[in-house]
Design a protein around this motif. Structure first.
Motif, PDB file in Angstrom:
ATOM      1  N   ASP A  34      59.386  44.815  12.789  1.00  0.00           N
ATOM      2  CA  ASP A  34      57.958  44.570  13.017  1.00  0.00           C
ATOM      3  C   ASP A  34      57.376  43.725  11.880  1.00  0.00           C
ATOM      4  O   ASP A  34      58.053  43.447  10.890  1.00  0.00           O
ATOM      5  CB  ASP A  34      57.200  45.900  13.133  1.00  0.00           C
ATOM      6  N   ASP A  43      55.100  44.442   9.699  1.00  0.00           N
ATOM      7  CA  ASP A  43      54.963  45.144   8.417  1.00  0.00           C
ATOM      8  C   ASP A  43      56.237  45.064   7.584  1.00  0.00           C
ATOM      9  O   ASP A  43      56.181  44.886   6.366  1.00  0.00           O
ATOM     10  CB  ASP A  43      54.582  46.617   8.635  1.00  0.00           C
ATOM     11  N   SER A  44      57.374  45.166   8.239  1.00  0.00           N
ATOM     12  CA  SER A  44      58.641  45.085   7.501  1.00  0.00           C
ATOM     13  C   SER A  44      58.861  43.667   6.973  1.00  0.00           C
ATOM     14  O   SER A  44      59.406  43.478   5.885  1.00  0.00           O
ATOM     15  CB  SER A  44      59.816  45.539   8.370  1.00  0.00           C
ATOM     16  N   MET A  60      56.392  41.669   6.101  1.00  0.00           N
ATOM     17  CA  MET A  60      55.460  41.544   4.967  1.00  0.00           C
ATOM     18  C   MET A  60      56.073  42.112   3.689  1.00  0.00           C
ATOM     19  O   MET A  60      55.911  41.530   2.609  1.00  0.00           O
ATOM     20  CB  MET A  60      54.134  42.262   5.270  1.00  0.00           C
ATOM     21  N   LEU A  61      56.783  43.214   3.793  1.00  0.00           N
ATOM     22  CA  LEU A  61      57.459  43.765   2.616  1.00  0.00           C
ATOM     23  C   LEU A  61      58.485  42.778   2.077  1.00  0.00           C
ATOM     24  O   LEU A  61      58.623  42.600   0.864  1.00  0.00           O
ATOM     25  CB  LEU A  61      58.127  45.099   2.957  1.00  0.00           C
ATOM     26  N   LEU A 113      57.796  35.986   9.749  1.00  0.00           N
ATOM     27  CA  LEU A 113      56.505  36.652   9.924  1.00  0.00           C
ATOM     28  C   LEU A 113      55.706  35.978  11.035  1.00  0.00           C
ATOM     29  O   LEU A 113      55.103  36.661  11.870  1.00  0.00           O
ATOM     30  CB  LEU A 113      55.722  36.658   8.610  1.00  0.00           C
ATOM     31  N   LYS A 119      56.954  37.193  14.335  1.00  0.00           N
ATOM     32  CA  LYS A 119      56.519  38.560  14.634  1.00  0.00           C
ATOM     33  C   LYS A 119      55.050  38.611  15.036  1.00  0.00           C
ATOM     34  O   LYS A 119      54.635  39.490  15.795  1.00  0.00           O
ATOM     35  CB  LYS A 119      56.756  39.492  13.437  1.00  0.00           C
TER      36      LYS A 119
END
Length: 75
Positions: free
Chosen positions: A3, A5-6, A8-9, A44, A47
């Motif tokens: 996703d 969020d992963s 973004m990390l 990103l 996604k």
């Protein structure tokens, strides 16, 4: 990446690695880490259902427009 969020990390991790390479003035490593960051940013975009090329072109157009305004204001 499952996703956004992963991803973004991972972007944050890649940015940290780029900062480290810059602090060491290691041009070869800077180039490598910059490539990793750009690739992660394109992930990103996928996604988020954003066309990375379109986004970059819009940002470039916005920059050119702002720069042109400054040139007209301050010759």
């Amino acid at each position: 990446f499952p996703d956004a969020d992963s991803v973004m990390l991972k972007v944050k991790e890649e940015l940290f690695e780029l900062e480290e390479a810059i602090s060491k003035s290691d041009k070869t490593n800077i180039e490598e880490e910059m490539g990793d960051l750009l690739l992660t940013l394109t992930s990103l975009c996928r996604k988020l259902d954003i066309d990375a090329e379109v986004a970059l072109n819009k940002a470039t157009d916005k920059f050119i427009s702002r720069f042109s305004s400054i040139e007209k204001c301050c010759p």
